[in-house]
Design an enzyme around this catalytic site. Sequence first.
Site, mmCIF file in Angstrom:
data_model
loop_
_atom_site.group_PDB
_atom_site.id
_atom_site.type_symbol
_atom_site.label_atom_id
_atom_site.label_comp_id
_atom_site.label_asym_id
_atom_site.label_seq_id
_atom_site.Cartn_x
_atom_site.Cartn_y
_atom_site.Cartn_z
ATOM 1 N N CYS A 404 -4.841 -14.075 24.506
ATOM 2 C CA CYS A 404 -4.733 -15.519 24.718
ATOM 3 C C CYS A 404 -4.249 -15.799 26.138
ATOM 4 O O CYS A 404 -5.026 -15.693 27.074
ATOM 5 C CB CYS A 404 -3.841 -16.134 23.654
ATOM 6 S SG CYS A 404 -4.223 -17.866 23.380
ATOM 7 N N HIS A 535 -6.349 -14.437 18.840
ATOM 8 C CA HIS A 535 -5.179 -13.620 18.486
ATOM 9 C C HIS A 535 -5.566 -12.611 17.412
ATOM 10 O O HIS A 535 -5.391 -12.886 16.220
ATOM 11 C CB HIS A 535 -4.047 -14.504 17.962
ATOM 12 C CG HIS A 535 -3.423 -15.366 19.003
ATOM 13 N ND1 HIS A 535 -2.300 -14.978 19.695
ATOM 14 C CD2 HIS A 535 -3.763 -16.572 19.483
ATOM 15 C CE1 HIS A 535 -1.970 -15.927 20.555
ATOM 16 N NE2 HIS A 535 -2.843 -16.909 20.461
ATOM 17 N N GLU A 537 -4.107 -10.074 16.423
ATOM 18 C CA GLU A 537 -2.966 -9.526 15.673
ATOM 19 C C GLU A 537 -2.800 -10.162 14.297
ATOM 20 O O GLU A 537 -2.272 -9.545 13.382
ATOM 21 C CB GLU A 537 -1.663 -9.675 16.479
ATOM 22 C CG GLU A 537 -1.156 -11.084 16.726
ATOM 23 C CD GLU A 537 -1.739 -11.746 17.973
ATOM 24 O OE1 GLU A 537 -2.849 -11.345 18.390
ATOM 25 O OE2 GLU A 537 -1.092 -12.659 18.514
HETATM 26 N N1 GLN Z 1 -0.726 -21.486 26.758
HETATM 27 C C1 GLN Z 1 -2.077 -21.042 26.658
HETATM 28 C C2 GLN Z 1 -2.991 -22.100 26.067
HETATM 29 O O1 GLN Z 1 -2.543 -23.030 25.455
HETATM 30 C C3 GLN Z 1 -2.142 -19.768 25.857
HETATM 31 C C4 GLN Z 1 -1.796 -19.980 24.430
HETATM 32 C C5 GLN Z 1 -1.431 -18.705 23.729
HETATM 33 O O2 GLN Z 1 -1.233 -17.693 24.369
HETATM 34 N N2 GLN Z 1 -1.304 -18.766 22.412
HETATM 35 O O3 GLN Z 1 -4.187 -21.999 26.188
#
Ligand code: GLN
Length: 574
Positions: A404, A535, A537
């Site tokens: 992310c 994500h 995970e």
């Molecule tokens: N802050 C970043 C976004 O909103 C990454 C979000 C995250 O890593 N969950 O896109």
Amino acid sequence: MKYVVVSGGVISGIGKGVIASSTGLLLKTRGFKVSAIKIDPYMNIDAGTMSPLEHGEVFVLNDGGEVDLDLGNYERYLNVTLTRENNITTGKIYSKVIERERKGDYLGKTVQVVPHITDEIQNWIERVAKIPVDESGEEPDICVVELGGTVGDIESAPFVEALRQFQFRVGVENFALIHVSLVPVVNGEQKTKPTQVAVRDLRGLGLMPDIVACRCTQRLEKPTVDKIAMFCHVQPEQVVVVHDVNSVYHVPLLLEQQRIIQVLTNRLKLDSMNVSSPFIAKGTNLWNQWKQLTTSHDRMFETVTIALVGKYTHFKDSYTSVIKALEHSALRCHRKLTINWVESTDLEISSNDSNRVKFHKAWHEVCSADGILVPGGFGSRGTEGMIAAAKWARENKVPYLGICLGLQIATIEFARNVLNLTGSNSDELVDKPEHSLVVFMPEISKTHLGGTMRLGLRPTHFQPGSEWSRLRKLYGGADSVEERHRHRYEVNPEYVAQLEGAGLHYVGKDDVGERMEILEMKPEDHPFYVAVQYHPEYLSRVLEPSKPFLGFLAASSGILDELLENNLQVKASN
Ligand code: GLN
């Protein structure tokens, strides 16, 4: 439907969630279909707006629900898919009751905690327990209900009262209670008083424990067990101990040895339930696999070291699922996992002399690691440190996994240092950067922060010409994959052609092909440089590790080729 309620006394944070999920797993190994509900007695509607430093990781479900991290435990142990409804909060219950009051559902009545809130809680539990959670698509047989916090808190009072009523609503033979307590060891003596008091409090509220599960640093001595049994008005076999063990994966074995299932079978008359033979066979198989896994865990000696470069590293709960996904992969690769926790701000050069020690120490942790992982995160603090870590990984050919924010970081780093676009940054991190490599997604709300990100299960399509992608091979050569998301920003498509031209390939994109989901460097340029906007995970399972994590861990252990050649298996002798 049978209910196993798990409550806590003395203090929270002693592993109630693990005991609850382990109990669920044991029931599952007997062929039962098991679901789970977590009750969080706070006013927030969900965990989405809570700081990971205060509350731990926000877990994301397929349906986009942002929930307590314990739901992650349940999904992993029980191999189920839960819904946002499986996480009950005070906020959700109250807003439902208030909404109904406005509609006139209680016309003429004074709306009160008892019976309106307590009824709503019971209705919610009964309704959600029936939702199918596994591939059978059938209604579960047993629902584990975990009550967060400790009994006696002001916050949890309506829930405790609702559960008291609930045992009569569903019938006593369908309701069992496990109370988790703490036995401290003071000057070598195992102290039972906190447990006595906790159980007394519970009884005072009308609930009686069927099992008292004691957390302790050591095994309980016989006189301790007898004393707890006597003062808590239970049989000694109803007292189980969960002492500190090598890993949480051992807890189900520990509970099984103490015959917790026999106690629950008698109490809930589980013998009279119809369990079909395929489910029994599946359960037995699951149990055998689990036992094998935990024993092989005890026999692993070769290590692999991963530097986890994040901004919430002082509170490890902020990264629960990331740690679990690494552990699952390490088990598959037969490696003992060491995580070097690196606070990313420490990697930044500071004018402050006293920070210099931290700076060198942090870089030592990064440089000595076999792989570098930059997980998700929000806000600008520490991002320059993450960019520096990504640069190190890319230039020194150290395996890198970005998740992310970690994908956005890798993109910015590449633009700055390979494309020489020095003013590159993300719109989230600085105001109007010279080159906006990461931009706000157009469909996202700028005024409402709760539940408005791009959330939940969404498809990623591998692009034509991406057959070389190691991640694609790890996913079994699939054309597309579905993973869970949680973000507001995305890579600016205007720069993609330039980035790809210089060797950073966006091999996975969304349905429309405009949103970058996976980036990867070619095998001839880097042994493993992979980042994903989703994500992975959240979908990792003990017996089914997440593919991006598995590839990363294998690459960090120097066995990625073996893994890919042998159908994602690794021989133990490695
Ligand atoms: N802050 C970043 C976004 O909103 C990454 C979000 C995250 O890593 N969950 O896109």
